[in-house]
Design an enzyme around this catalytic site. Structure first.
Site, mmCIF file in Angstrom:
data_model
loop_
_atom_site.group_PDB
_atom_site.id
_atom_site.type_symbol
_atom_site.label_atom_id
_atom_site.label_comp_id
_atom_site.label_asym_id
_atom_site.label_seq_id
_atom_site.Cartn_x
_atom_site.Cartn_y
_atom_site.Cartn_z
ATOM 1 C CE1 TYR A 143 -19.663 93.957 -12.327
ATOM 2 C CE2 TYR A 143 -21.382 95.165 -13.495
ATOM 3 C CZ TYR A 143 -20.320 94.273 -13.508
ATOM 4 O OH TYR A 143 -19.917 93.707 -14.703
ATOM 5 C CE LYS A 147 -16.876 95.346 -14.466
ATOM 6 N NZ LYS A 147 -15.721 94.574 -14.941
HETATM 7 N N1 LIG Z 1 -21.890 88.361 -18.036
HETATM 8 C C1 LIG Z 1 -22.332 89.571 -18.243
HETATM 9 O O1 LIG Z 1 -23.518 89.762 -18.564
HETATM 10 C C2 LIG Z 1 -21.389 90.750 -18.127
HETATM 11 C C3 LIG Z 1 -21.896 92.011 -18.435
HETATM 12 C C4 LIG Z 1 -21.058 93.119 -18.332
HETATM 13 C C5 LIG Z 1 -19.741 92.963 -17.961
HETATM 14 N N2 LIG Z 1 -19.259 91.719 -17.668
HETATM 15 C C6 LIG Z 1 -17.843 91.630 -17.287
HETATM 16 O O2 LIG Z 1 -17.223 90.591 -17.998
HETATM 17 C C7 LIG Z 1 -16.145 90.043 -17.231
HETATM 18 C C8 LIG Z 1 -16.293 88.533 -17.144
HETATM 19 O O3 LIG Z 1 -17.487 88.241 -16.465
HETATM 20 P P1 LIG Z 1 -18.290 86.883 -16.677
HETATM 21 O O4 LIG Z 1 -19.686 87.252 -16.957
HETATM 22 O O5 LIG Z 1 -17.556 85.986 -17.593
HETATM 23 O O6 LIG Z 1 -18.256 86.331 -15.165
HETATM 24 P P2 LIG Z 1 -17.888 84.920 -14.523
HETATM 25 O O7 LIG Z 1 -18.267 83.796 -15.402
HETATM 26 O O8 LIG Z 1 -18.414 85.003 -13.133
HETATM 27 O O9 LIG Z 1 -16.285 84.975 -14.487
HETATM 28 C C9 LIG Z 1 -15.584 85.786 -13.604
HETATM 29 C C10 LIG Z 1 -14.170 85.267 -13.546
HETATM 30 O O10 LIG Z 1 -13.428 86.117 -12.665
HETATM 31 C C11 LIG Z 1 -12.698 85.277 -11.791
HETATM 32 N N3 LIG Z 1 -12.351 85.968 -10.556
HETATM 33 C C12 LIG Z 1 -13.161 86.461 -9.589
HETATM 34 N N4 LIG Z 1 -12.438 87.008 -8.596
HETATM 35 C C13 LIG Z 1 -11.139 86.865 -8.960
HETATM 36 C C14 LIG Z 1 -9.898 87.209 -8.370
HETATM 37 N N5 LIG Z 1 -9.829 87.821 -7.174
HETATM 38 N N6 LIG Z 1 -8.747 86.903 -9.034
HETATM 39 C C15 LIG Z 1 -8.786 86.282 -10.224
HETATM 40 N N7 LIG Z 1 -9.916 85.892 -10.818
HETATM 41 C C16 LIG Z 1 -11.074 86.188 -10.194
HETATM 42 C C17 LIG Z 1 -13.584 84.083 -11.564
HETATM 43 O O11 LIG Z 1 -12.811 83.037 -11.052
HETATM 44 P P3 LIG Z 1 -13.352 81.995 -9.928
HETATM 45 O O12 LIG Z 1 -14.159 80.944 -10.680
HETATM 46 O O13 LIG Z 1 -12.105 81.447 -9.341
HETATM 47 O O14 LIG Z 1 -14.184 82.762 -8.963
HETATM 48 C C18 LIG Z 1 -14.071 83.845 -12.981
HETATM 49 O O15 LIG Z 1 -13.106 83.129 -13.700
HETATM 50 C C19 LIG Z 1 -16.207 90.750 -15.883
HETATM 51 O O16 LIG Z 1 -15.283 91.814 -15.865
HETATM 52 C C20 LIG Z 1 -17.624 91.291 -15.828
HETATM 53 O O17 LIG Z 1 -17.745 92.407 -14.980
HETATM 54 C C21 LIG Z 1 -20.055 90.617 -17.732
#
Ligand SMILES: NC(=O)c1ccc[n+]([C@@H]2O[C@H](COP(=O)([O-])OP(=O)(O)OC[C@H]3O[C@@H](n4cnc5c(N)ncnc54)[C@H](OP(=O)(O)O)[C@@H]3O)[C@@H](O)[C@H]2O)c1
Length: 282
Positions: A143, A147
């Site tokens: 992962y 990034k």
């Molecule tokens: N949460 C954390 O603690 C955290 C920490 C650091 C960074 N981030 C970053 O923040 C961002 C959002 O993450 P989140 O925590 O909100 O995760 P999340 O709730 O799992 O959301 C991920 C989103 O990406 C979509 N997705 C996955 N594969 C895709 C594809 N091929 N095409 C289009 N959409 C796709 C998912 O859609 P589906 O429902 O259709 O799968 C979902 O809407 C990400 O870039 C993640 O790496 C999160």
């Protein structure tokens, strides 16, 4: 208009809602009809968008170009991603590739497709990275490497876009309460159960410690709504910074990753994991 990818849940969902609340027309990327129906409300327009699909991206470009109100594209929020954590030795190459396809090449495909419209409007690209884009703990290699790569793409793009007044902003969340962060255990169990006995001997306890530590962060995590506000503020800021962290954990780690030598960081990371090993939690 603003495009936000991955708005079915989490940070993307909250960001789309926040931007719509602030009066922007949001093209909100989703992959399922049920998520499209949930993404309804003033200023919210769900669009079918898998960022690994050339077809979906082309349809979005057409939608933007043929906007009936001729609104400029103000920003692209490259948010969609997946997270698979596993030791470098263990994860099959096909899964490494899948993660890069979404987290890196999907983001690049979105940038390539929307940049002409963003250059025209002097808009903004917001790439949602992670604090894992600045430092990689054991098990986070697959992962974090996506990034790290996104961080490099962002630096290059920022310098390329400077003459065109297109701002490129990187957002580095720490722990945020979303399905991605709350499903760590389930995803880790899949990885662990597929390990050979030998690999299990090498990494079983490390995987346990990683899950336990990640779950301990969840209690102190920032809400997705708070993350959405920070992203919206960055889009609206007259002079946006090049990077924003989200959460105190990310702010602190960002400083440590920048200042400390590798060996000292190794010791600090090992010490912070120690309390999460099975032997320590018995
Ligand atoms: N949460 C954390 O603690 C955290 C920490 C650091 C960074 N981030 C970053 O923040 C961002 C959002 O993450 P989140 O925590 O909100 O995760 P999340 O709730 O799992 O959301 C991920 C989103 O990406 C979509 N997705 C996955 N594969 C895709 C594809 N091929 N095409 C289009 N959409 C796709 C998912 O859609 P589906 O429902 O259709 O799968 C979902 O809407 C990400 O870039 C993640 O790496 C999160």
């Amino acid at each position: 208009m603003i495009v936000v990818t991955g708005t079915s849940t989490g940070i993307g969902h909250a960001t789309a809602q926040e931007l719509a609340r602030r009066g922007f027309h949001v093209l909100a990327g989703v992959r399922r009809e049920i998520d499209a129906r949930a993404m309804s409300g003033t200023n919210l327009e769900p669009v079918m968008l898998d960022i690994t699909s050339e077809f979906d991206i082309a349809a979005l470009v057409t939608r933007i170009g043929e906007d009936p109100e001729k609104r400029p594209l103000r920003a692209l929020v490259n948010n969609a991603a997946i997270e698979i954590n596993a030791p470098v030795e263990v994860l099959p190459l096909s899964e490494w590739r899948r993660q890069f396809d979404v987290n890196l090449f999907g983001q690049v495909a979105m940038i390539q497709a929307l940049l002409p419209a963003l250059i025209k409007s002097r808009g903004r690209v917001v790439n949602i990275s992670s604090i894992g884009g600045k430092g990689a703990m054991g098990v986070y290699g697959p992962y974090a490497s996506t990034k790290f790569a996104l961080e490099a793409v962002s630096d290059a793009l920022r310098r390329e876009m400077e003459p065109f007044d297109v701002k490129v902003i990187v957002v580095q969340p720490g722990a945020v309460t979303t399905p991605m962060s709350t499903q760590v255990r389930v995803k880790a169990e899949r990885i662990t159960s597929a390990m050979t006995a030998e690999q299990h001997g090498r990494y079983g306890e490390l995987m346990h410690a990683m899950v336990s530590q990640a779950e301990s962060y969840i209690n102190k995590a920032v809400s997705a709504e708070c993350a959405g506000q920070i992203i919206a503020d960055a889009i609206l800021s007259k002079r946006p910074r090049t990077r924003y962290t989200i959460g105190r954990d990310a702010a602190m780690l960002s400083i440590l990753f920048r200042l400390l030598p590798d060996r000292l960081l190794d010791r600090i990371i090992a010490r912070s994991l120690k309390a999460h090993y099975p032997s320590a939690t018995k």
